[in-house]
Enzyme design. Structure first.
Site, PDB file in Angstrom:
ATOM      1  N   GLY A  72      -3.858  -4.933  -8.529  1.00 52.96           N
ATOM      2  CA  GLY A  72      -3.990  -3.576  -9.037  1.00 52.96           C
ATOM      3  C   GLY A  72      -2.763  -3.119  -9.817  1.00 52.96           C
ATOM      4  O   GLY A  72      -2.876  -2.538 -10.902  1.00 52.96           O
ATOM      5  N   ASN A 152      -5.874   6.645  -1.761  1.00 57.14           N
ATOM      6  CA  ASN A 152      -5.591   5.611  -0.760  1.00 57.14           C
ATOM      7  C   ASN A 152      -4.970   6.149   0.516  1.00 57.14           C
ATOM      8  O   ASN A 152      -4.938   5.467   1.526  1.00 57.14           O
ATOM      9  CB  ASN A 152      -4.678   4.528  -1.359  1.00 57.14           C
ATOM     10  CG  ASN A 152      -3.426   5.106  -1.957  1.00 57.14           C
ATOM     11  OD1 ASN A 152      -3.482   5.912  -2.886  1.00 57.14           O
ATOM     12  ND2 ASN A 152      -2.279   4.731  -1.441  1.00 57.14           N
ATOM     13  N   GLN A 180      -9.461   1.469  -4.488  1.00 59.48           N
ATOM     14  CA  GLN A 180     -10.008   1.703  -3.140  1.00 59.48           C
ATOM     15  C   GLN A 180     -11.532   1.791  -3.119  1.00 59.48           C
ATOM     16  O   GLN A 180     -12.128   1.822  -2.046  1.00 59.48           O
ATOM     17  CB  GLN A 180      -9.406   2.982  -2.526  1.00 59.48           C
ATOM     18  CG  GLN A 180      -7.926   2.849  -2.158  1.00 59.48           C
ATOM     19  CD  GLN A 180      -7.652   1.913  -0.970  1.00 59.48           C
ATOM     20  OE1 GLN A 180      -8.540   1.563  -0.199  1.00 59.48           O
ATOM     21  NE2 GLN A 180      -6.404   1.488  -0.839  1.00 59.48           N
ATOM     22  N   SER A 200      -8.503  -4.693  -6.926  1.00 50.91           N
ATOM     23  CA  SER A 200      -7.597  -5.590  -6.213  1.00 50.91           C
ATOM     24  C   SER A 200      -8.381  -6.277  -5.098  1.00 50.91           C
ATOM     25  O   SER A 200      -8.927  -5.611  -4.212  1.00 50.91           O
ATOM     26  CB  SER A 200      -6.448  -4.748  -5.645  1.00 50.91           C
ATOM     27  OG  SER A 200      -5.566  -5.563  -4.943  1.00 50.91           O
ATOM     28  N   ALA A 201      -8.424  -7.612  -5.145  1.00 48.81           N
ATOM     29  CA  ALA A 201      -9.315  -8.365  -4.242  1.00 48.81           C
ATOM     30  C   ALA A 201      -9.000  -8.158  -2.757  1.00 48.81           C
ATOM     31  O   ALA A 201      -9.910  -8.186  -1.925  1.00 48.81           O
ATOM     32  CB  ALA A 201      -9.240  -9.851  -4.585  1.00 48.81           C
ATOM     33  N   HIS A 202      -7.723  -7.959  -2.434  1.00 55.47           N
ATOM     34  CA  HIS A 202      -7.392  -7.896  -1.003  1.00 55.47           C
ATOM     35  C   HIS A 202      -7.856  -6.594  -0.333  1.00 55.47           C
ATOM     36  O   HIS A 202      -7.745  -6.436   0.877  1.00 55.47           O
ATOM     37  CB  HIS A 202      -5.891  -8.146  -0.762  1.00 55.47           C
ATOM     38  CG  HIS A 202      -4.959  -7.058  -1.186  1.00 55.47           C
ATOM     39  ND1 HIS A 202      -4.318  -6.248  -0.280  1.00 55.47           N
ATOM     40  CD2 HIS A 202      -4.531  -6.658  -2.404  1.00 55.47           C
ATOM     41  CE1 HIS A 202      -3.524  -5.409  -0.924  1.00 55.47           C
ATOM     42  NE2 HIS A 202      -3.643  -5.631  -2.216  1.00 55.47           N
ATOM     43  N   THR A 238      -0.886 -18.754 -16.487  1.00 55.42           N
ATOM     44  CA  THR A 238      -1.981 -19.579 -15.955  1.00 55.42           C
ATOM     45  C   THR A 238      -2.777 -18.789 -14.925  1.00 55.42           C
ATOM     46  O   THR A 238      -2.210 -18.126 -14.057  1.00 55.42           O
ATOM     47  CB  THR A 238      -1.402 -20.862 -15.322  1.00 55.42           C
ATOM     48  OG1 THR A 238      -0.665 -21.542 -16.332  1.00 55.42           O
ATOM     49  CG2 THR A 238      -2.509 -21.771 -14.791  1.00 55.42           C
ATOM     50  N   CYS A 328       2.525   0.667   0.476  1.00 57.31           N
ATOM     51  CA  CYS A 328       3.697   0.401  -0.336  1.00 57.31           C
ATOM     52  C   CYS A 328       4.891   1.235   0.117  1.00 57.31           C
ATOM     53  O   CYS A 328       6.013   0.897  -0.162  1.00 57.31           O
ATOM     54  CB  CYS A 328       3.379   0.701  -1.807  1.00 57.31           C
ATOM     55  SG  CYS A 328       1.848  -0.037  -2.324  1.00 57.31           S
TER      56      CYS A 328
HETATM   57  N1  PLP Z   1      -3.915   1.663  -6.381  1.00 51.70           N
HETATM   58  C1  PLP Z   1      -4.325   1.994  -5.149  1.00 51.70           C
HETATM   59  C2  PLP Z   1      -5.156   3.214  -4.958  1.00 51.70           C
HETATM   60  C3  PLP Z   1      -3.975   1.202  -4.047  1.00 51.70           C
HETATM   61  O1  PLP Z   1      -4.384   1.548  -2.833  1.00 51.70           O
HETATM   62  C4  PLP Z   1      -3.175   0.046  -4.271  1.00 51.70           C
HETATM   63  C5  PLP Z   1      -2.729  -0.789  -3.134  1.00 51.70           C
HETATM   64  O2  PLP Z   1      -2.271  -0.302  -2.123  1.00 51.70           O
HETATM   65  C6  PLP Z   1      -2.802  -0.277  -5.583  1.00 51.70           C
HETATM   66  C7  PLP Z   1      -3.195   0.557  -6.605  1.00 51.70           C
HETATM   67  C8  PLP Z   1      -1.998  -1.500  -5.885  1.00 51.70           C
HETATM   68  O3  PLP Z   1      -2.790  -2.667  -5.794  1.00 51.70           O
HETATM   69  P1  PLP Z   1      -2.135  -4.096  -5.560  1.00 51.70           P
HETATM   70  O4  PLP Z   1      -1.764  -4.180  -4.112  1.00 51.70           O
HETATM   71  O5  PLP Z   1      -3.203  -5.092  -5.890  1.00 51.70           O
HETATM   72  O6  PLP Z   1      -0.970  -4.223  -6.471  1.00 51.70           O
END
Ligand code: PLP
Length: 378
Positions: A72, A152, A180, A200-202, A238, A328
Site C-alpha cells: 500500500g 484503519n 482496508q 495490500s495483500a497482507h 523485478t 505503523c
Molecule cells: N493505508 C491503510 C489504510 C493501511 O491500513 C495501511 C497499512 O497499515 C497502509 C495504507 C499501508 O499499507 P502497506 O502495509 O502495504 O504498506
C-alpha cells in the site's frame, strides 16, 4: 499454555493455507525472471499476467489498469507523486484522518512547494463533512481528493459514491486509499467512480510486501521508481512473482466467501460491543462503531484510571494481540492523530480490536473477560 488470541487483523492478517500452497509451489518451480525471454522467464510472466487478469476482474477494471507494487505505501507514494509530476495537479484535498502514508507524502510535496493541501473537516464521530468538501472543491478546481474508503483505526466508511460524484462535478481526481476495504467488500472501482486506488495483500490473508494500484486508463501516470521497464514501464524492479501469485489467490478466496465472512465478522463485532457494554462500565467506542463502519474494526474507548501504556502489555501477557493505534505507530506512546482529530477525551485509553474470518466468539469473550480483569486489578 497461554492462548494466542489474534485480534489485530487491521494491522495484518494470517496467511491462508491455500495461499501458502500457491506461493510454495511458485517459489519451488517458477524461479525465472518474468522479463527473461526463455521458458522459465515466460512461465513467470504467465503467473504474473494471470494474477493481473484475476485481480482486474475482481475489481471490475481492465488488466492494463492494474500495477503490482510492494504494498500500500509504495502504491500511495507513487500515485500521489505522479499526480503532481504527470498530471500537473497542484491542489490536494484530504482529511486529518488519513493513513500516515498519505499524510506524510502530501506533507513532503507541500514542503517542497509542489502542492497546496487543504483539509476537509470531520465530525467527532470521524465522518467527513461532505458540505465542506463541496465548498473546498468549488474553490480549488482541478484538485486531487485523497480520502480513504475505510479508516484503519476507527473503521469509519466514506460515502465513496457521493465523493466521486462531487469530484466529477468539479473536475477533480479521486484517489482513495482502499487498503482496508479491498478483500472485505466487492470494490468495483469504476462503478464507485474512483480514479486511483491501492491494495495490500497482507490485509486480506495474503503475503506481506505485495500490493497493487489501480490507475484509471483516462489518467495514465508514469513510474515513481527508476530502473527497468517492468509493469509496462509503470513500476521498475523485478516482480515479486510468488507474492503476486499469493495475493491473487487470497483476493479470489476473499471474494468467494465474502458474504459469509462479512456475516461472521459482523457478528463478532456486535458480540464484542455487547459484552464490553455489559462487563465494563463506562465503555465507549471511537468512531461510528454501530453506524457506517467496517465490520472488521472496533475502536474501544475505555474509562480513565488505567495507565494506557500498561494496557497493551497486560493484554499481551494474557496472549491477546490488539493495537492501540495503527500498526505503523504502535510501539510509540504518541496519541493517535486520528483520535486527536475526533477530539476524543485524552484521559481515556483506547484499544483497536480488529477481527478476521479466523476469529471466534469464544476469543472475543476471552478478550473482554481479560480486559475486565485488568481493570478490576488496577
Ligand atoms: N493505508 C491503510 C489504510 C493501511 O491500513 C495501511 C497499512 O497499515 C497502509 C495504507 C499501508 O499499507 P502497506 O502495509 O502495504 O504498506
Amino acid at each position: 499454555m497461554k492462548p494466542l488470541i489474534y485480534l489485530d487483523n487491521a494491522a495484518s492478517t494470517p496467511l491462508r493455507e491455500e495461499v501458502l500452497d500457491v506461493m510454495h509451489d511458485c517459489m519451488q518451480h517458477i524461479y525465472g525472471n518474468p522479463s527473461s525471454v526463455h521458458e522459465q522467464g515466460r512461465k513467470a510472466k504467465v503467473v504474473v499476467e494471470q494474477a493481473r487478469r484475476s485481480v482486474a476482474g475482481l475489481m471490475g477494471v481492465t488488466p492494463s489498469e492494474i500495477f503490482f507494487t510492494s504494498g500500500g505505501t509504495e502504491a500511495i507514494n507513487t500515485l500521489l507523486n505522479r499526480c503532481v509530476a504527470d498530471l500537473s495537479r497542484r491542489r490536494f484535498i484530504t482529511s486529518r484522518l488519513e493513513h500516515p502514508a498519505v499524510l506524510n507524502c502530501l506533507d513532503q510535496l507541500s514542503a517542497e512547494s509542489k502542492i497546496e493541501v487543504h483539509y476537509v473537516e470531520n465530525d467527532t464521530k470521524g465522518h467527513i463533512n461532505i458540505t465542506h468538501l463541496g465548498e473546498l472543491l468549488s474553490i480549488h478546481n482541478d484538485a486531487v481528493v485523497a480520502l480513504m474508503h475505510a479508516n484503519n483505526e476507527i473503521g469509519n466508511l466514506l460515502p465513496v459514491k457521493t465523493v466521486s460524484e462531487l469530484c466529477q462535478k468539479h473536475d477533480a481526481l479521486f484517489f482513495s486509499d482502499t487498503v482496508q476495504t479491498i478483500g472485505k467488500y466487492q470494490v468495483l472501482l469504476p462503478k464507485l467512480g474512483i480514479d486511483f486506488a491501492v491494495a495490500s495483500a497482507h490485509k486480506f490473508h495474503g503475503p506481506k510486501g505485495v500490493g497493487f494500484m489501480y490507475v484509471r486508463s483516462s489518467h495514465p501516470v508514469n513510474s515513481f521508481l527508476r530502473g527497468g521497464g517492468q509493469e509496462r514501464n509503470m513500476r521498475a524492479g523485478t516482480e515479486n512473482v510468488y507474492g503476486i501469485a499469493g495475493m491473487a489467490k487470497a483476493l479470489e478466496l476473499s471474494h468467494l466467501q465474502m458474504e459469509a465472512d462479512q456475516k461472521h465478522i459482523y457478528g463478532l463485532k456486535q458480540t464484542c460491543i455487547s459484552l464490553l457494554r455489559e462487563k465494563i462500565q463506562g465503555v465507549q467506542f471511537n468512531g461510528d462503531a454501530e453506524g457506517s463502519s467496517l465490520h472488521t474494526i472496533l475502536n474501544v474507548s475505555l474509562p480513565g484510571g488505567l495507565d494506557p501504556e500498561m494496557l497493551l502489555p497486560a493484554l499481551d501477557i494474557d496472549g491477546i494481540c490488539v493495537s492501540s493505534g495503527s500498526a505503523c505507530s504502535s510501539g510509540s506512546i504518541k496519541r493517535s492523530a486520528v483520535l486527536n482529530a475526533l477530539n476524543a477525551e485524552s484521559g481515556r485509553p483506547s484499544v483497536r480490536v480488529s477481527f478476521s474470518r479466523f476469529n471466534t466468539a469464544d476469543e472475543v469473550g476471552y478478550f473482554v473477560d481479560r480486559l475486565r480483569a485488568i481493570y478490576q486489578s488496577s
